[in-house]
Design a protein around this motif. Structure first.
Motif, PDB file in Angstrom:
ATOM      1  N   THR A  68      -5.101   8.970 -14.449  1.00 16.83           N
ATOM      2  CA  THR A  68      -6.212   9.325 -13.882  1.00 16.83           C
ATOM      3  C   THR A  68      -7.440   9.078 -14.742  1.00 16.83           C
ATOM      4  N   THR A  69      -8.730   8.227 -14.109  1.00 13.64           N
ATOM      5  CA  THR A  69      -9.808   7.944 -14.788  1.00 13.64           C
ATOM      6  C   THR A  69     -10.703   9.033 -14.935  1.00 13.64           C
ATOM      7  N   LEU A  70     -11.176   9.374 -16.128  1.00 15.19           N
ATOM      8  CA  LEU A  70     -12.176  10.410 -16.184  1.00 15.19           C
ATOM      9  C   LEU A  70     -13.394   9.814 -15.841  1.00 15.19           C
ATOM     10  N   GLY A  71     -14.161  10.660 -15.031  1.00 17.11           N
ATOM     11  CA  GLY A  71     -15.451  10.410 -14.199  1.00 17.11           C
ATOM     12  C   GLY A  71     -16.655  11.308 -14.972  1.00 17.11           C
ATOM     13  N   GLY A  72     -17.665  11.162 -14.213  1.00 17.12           N
ATOM     14  CA  GLY A  72     -18.913  12.123 -14.619  1.00 17.12           C
ATOM     15  C   GLY A  72     -18.818  13.508 -14.058  1.00 17.12           C
ATOM     16  N   ALA A  73     -18.137  13.863 -12.991  1.00 16.51           N
ATOM     17  CA  ALA A  73     -18.023  14.735 -12.189  1.00 16.51           C
ATOM     18  C   ALA A  73     -16.602  15.644 -12.413  1.00 16.51           C
ATOM     19  N   PRO A  74     -16.742  16.977 -12.365  1.00 18.85           N
ATOM     20  CA  PRO A  74     -15.294  17.680 -12.593  1.00 18.85           C
ATOM     21  C   PRO A  74     -14.538  17.373 -11.456  1.00 18.85           C
TER      22      PRO A  74
END
Length: 751
Positions: free
Chosen positions: A659-665
């Motif tokens: 999974t690619t980490l983004g800016g929102a939880p």
């Protein structure tokens, strides 16, 4: 034993992205926070090192304490846990792996502190190899000895827990009575309601001479702690450990960890439409390939027939498996021209083209690296007057790539133009002759926008950038390119793997670090009794190691005795006997395999840098790291994304994804809290009484290592396991002898 590298602690850092696994935690309890990091305490013995290596292979973050290092960290309450600024109890490790239940190199205080931590945070412990006794919930063993060539059973309890991917049988490798694995068969002690003590067998075998089931592995619950206890010796490479390894990881982490696990198996068949030279049993060489000394009679080339195509299609349907055919389009036209304008093999292959995957293997299969000089044996690279290596020109390399793409497109083959495997894996470095990549080959790759390039895993195992392409190493299976019959395969096998005194080449004597000499095999029986089982075992060893690298054989192995189909049948049937239907072999294209390797490599680099960390709090798992970072995450079945969608994909009874980490939880929900809750200090004062109750002092079981030899001494005697710490005896490939090109014995056009 080879030196090993310790992975750093994964630090908890402020990050730009969060993934959360949410659940309801009782309001009356203070929810503890436990880092997604496994503590491995090693004394260097092969069993604990095997578990450490498996954690690394799956990408699970670890902190390693080396008990042989005098400057090692001391296990204290502060090392194991602390309290966050908001008062939250903070455990640093989600699981613990020890060499045994009470390593002598740890002090009594360290053992007691560790036990207190596990009890407070409900963290599990693996005892990698123990002498059975009351301290681990078992009777003293009534039998000990070699467990080689036996079949144990993963119990219903094991399969209902972390070993849910197994059907039941766990086959130990080796020969009966051999020195590969030594074990004890105790039985569980009765439950003790006063202490809550219970031993649940996970792996059992019948004690010889009785009908009683002895225990080789199981879970001991006592004093608020759980230990996975193993009573047999093993190493990372042994079949029995390969079957159990992922379950050990899943058990100690309670099924939640950073990391990703699959069993990959992709089979390439090289040289479709082409032919291969045939091995000479009398000459111990392959005529026409530049490796024969003196006059050796020519042998008949090997090429598939339409009947072989029909048999291969039927095999695929029966086995629910698709082969990837690497094609050379040029020979199909050459054979047609030499046979009145038609080629029955080409007709049969094209009529069944949708039954296979296809991959560009160049138009005529020429060597695309240096210009070869066959006036000497072994061949060498041609040089100019200054000594500079001469390379095949860029135009020739590019033409070989382009013509085969055009052939594939004209005939409607479902291939992927961005993939390439050059004949003999030529063009890239090939020691000892060609010490670097051909600059002309590299230029042609970029010219043709090749993105994925197959390379030989016996020469380079890691992935690297090769001009416009990423390399994808392929494992050779030792079913040789120049054989189609069992007797020819055994003849060449004998030549490569027997001593000169036994009529062989002596290669095994010249290369003892990679090859072990065997006794000569019978030409009629050697295939079924030795070669075939060995190839199945070695191939499955890679399959069960989270290794996405494809395997390859040749079209010559699909005709006559159809050695490739025999080999593949054995691999598939053995695997499917061991693993449940929801744990299938993952059959990838070269692009997919390369992408998986790229993800694994990137994650290893991220792990080493400490840029990503994770923790569990109640049922919420939080992953932190820079936005855009791809992180492998594994969670229990039933975990859902907020809103109800399932997280990741299901495999082997659990869910996982990169999974690619983004800016929102992102929140995911699991069924229950995973680790303990604390109502007081996160740094508990360990109980001395707990240590005295949990560990026995003066165990009559001693282990010593010397190189790759492990010696076990116990009340039954002294037992020498000479190869326990070593790799498998046979390597998959010997130099460049397996991959010489075959020059089609008809007029060549388009060169």
């Amino acid at each position: 034993m080879k030196a090993f590298r310790f992975l750093p602690v994964v630090a908890l850092a402020v990050a730009t992205a969060v993934i959360g696994l949410a659940t309801v935690v009782p309001a009356s309890a203070t929810s503890s926070r436990v880092d997604l990091n496994v503590l491995v305490v090693t004394d260097g013995n092969p069993w604990v090192e095997g578990i450490r290596q498996q954690l690394s292979a799956e990408g699970v973050p670890t902190t390693v304490i080396d008990l042989t290092n005098s400057s090692r960290a001391t296990i204290t309450a502060a090392f194991l846990a602390d309290t966050l600024a908001d008062g939250t109890p903070h455990g640093h490790f989600e699981g613990v792996v020890l060499p045994n239940d009470a390593p002598t190199q740890l002090s009594a205080t360290e053992l007691s502190t560790l036990a207190g931590y596990e009890q407070t945070y409900q963290v599990r412990q693996v005892d990698s190899y123990v002498w059975p006794g009351a301290n681990t919930g078992l009777t003293a063993p009534t039998w000990s000895g070699s467990v080689d060539a036996t079949t144990a059973t993963a119990t219903a309890s094991a399969r209902g827990d972390a070993f849910h991917y197994l059907n039941g049988p766990v086959a130990f490798e080796g020969t009966a009575g051999g020195s590969g694995s030594y074990g004890y068969l105790p039985t569980p002690l009765p439950d003790n309601p006063a202490t809550g003590s219970h031993f649940e067998p996970f792996l059992t075998e019948t004690i010889p001479g009785t009908t009683t089931q002895g225990t080789l592995a199981g879970v001991y619950t006592s004093g608020g702690r759980q230990q996975l206890v193993m009573t047999f010796a093993y190493n990372y490479y042994q079949q029995q450990f390969r079957l159990l390894a992922h379950g050990i990881v899943d058990w100690v982490t309670k099924g939640v960890h950073l990391g990703y696990w699959r069993n990959y198996f992709s089979a390439h068949i090289d040289d479709l439409f082409n032919a291969n030279s045939r091995w000479s049993q009398s000459g111990h060489c392959t005529p026409g390939e530049g490796d024969c000394v003196g006059t050796v009679p020519a042998t008949q080339a090997i090429r598939m027939t339409p009947a072989d195509v029909t048999a291969t299609v039927a095999w695929e349907q029966q086995n629910n498996y698709t082969l990837d055919f690497l094609f050379n389009g040029g020979p199909s036209l050459d054979y047609a021209q030499a046979n009145g304008g038609t080629d029955p093999l080409t007709t049969a292959l094209l009529a069944n083209k949708s039954s296979f995957m296809w991959l560009n293997h160049t138009y005529q299969h020429p060597f695309l690296g240096c210009v070869q000089n066959f006036t000497v044996i072994p061949w060498k690279c041609q040089t100019d007057s200054t000594g500079a290596i001469q390379y095949v020109d860029q135009a020739t390399v590019s033409s070989q790539i382009q013509q085969n793409i055009q052939f594939g497109q004209a005939n409607g083959l479902p291939f992927r133009p961005g993939e390439l495997v050059a004949g003999e894996h030529s063009g890239t470095v090939m020691l000892p002759q060609q010490p670097s990549d051909s600059p002309n080959f590299l230029a042609a790759l970029s010219q043709n926008n090749i993105q994925w390039l197959g390379v030989d895993a016996s020469r380079e195992t890691g992935q690297r950038q090769i001009a416009s392409a990423l390399g994808v190493p392929r494992h050779p299976i030792n079913v040789f390119y120049n054989v189609s019959t069992q007797s020819d395969e055994v003849s060449e096998y004998n030549w490569l793997y027997t001593s000169k005194a036994n009529g062989g080449s002596g290669n095994c004597e010249a290369n003892p670090a990679t090859t072990t000499c065997i006794s000569p095999l019978d030409l009629n029986a050697g295939w079924a009794s030795y070669v075939l089982p060995m190839q199945e075992k070695i191939t499955l060893g890679y399959v069960l190691s989270n290794d996405p690298r494809p395997f390859f054989m040749h079209q010559s192995n699909l005709t006559d005795d159809r050695l490739a189909l025999q080999t593949l049948t054995g691999i598939l049937s053995t695997y499917r006997g061991w693993y449940t239907a929801d744990t299938p072999m993952v059959n990838q294209t070269l692009t997919d395999a390369g992408t998986t390797l790229k993800q694994q490599t990137a994650w290893q680099q991220t792990e080493n840098s400490g840029g990503v960390s994770g923790y569990v709090q109640g049922g919420v798992v939080t992953v932190q790291g820079p936005s855009g970072t791809t992180v492998p995450v594994t969670v229990p079945t039933g975990t859902t994304v907020t809103g109800g969608a399932a997280f990741g994909t299901t495999y082997g009874g659990e869910q996982s994804a990169y999974t690619t980490l983004g800016g929102a939880p992102t929140s995911l929900t699991v069924a229950s809290a995973l680790f303990g809750t604390a109502t007081s200090s996160a740094s508990p004062t360990p109980s001395t009484g707990l240590a005295l109750a949990s560990y026995a002092v003066g165990s009559p079981h001693e282990v010593k290592r010397s190189g790759t030899t492990v010696t076990v001494t116990d009340p039954f005697g002294t037992h020498v396991l000479p190869r326990l710490a070593g790799k498998p005896d046979e390597e998959l490939h010997v130099g460049g002898t397996h991959h010489h090109p075959f020059q089609t014995p008809v007029a060549q056009t388009g060169k």
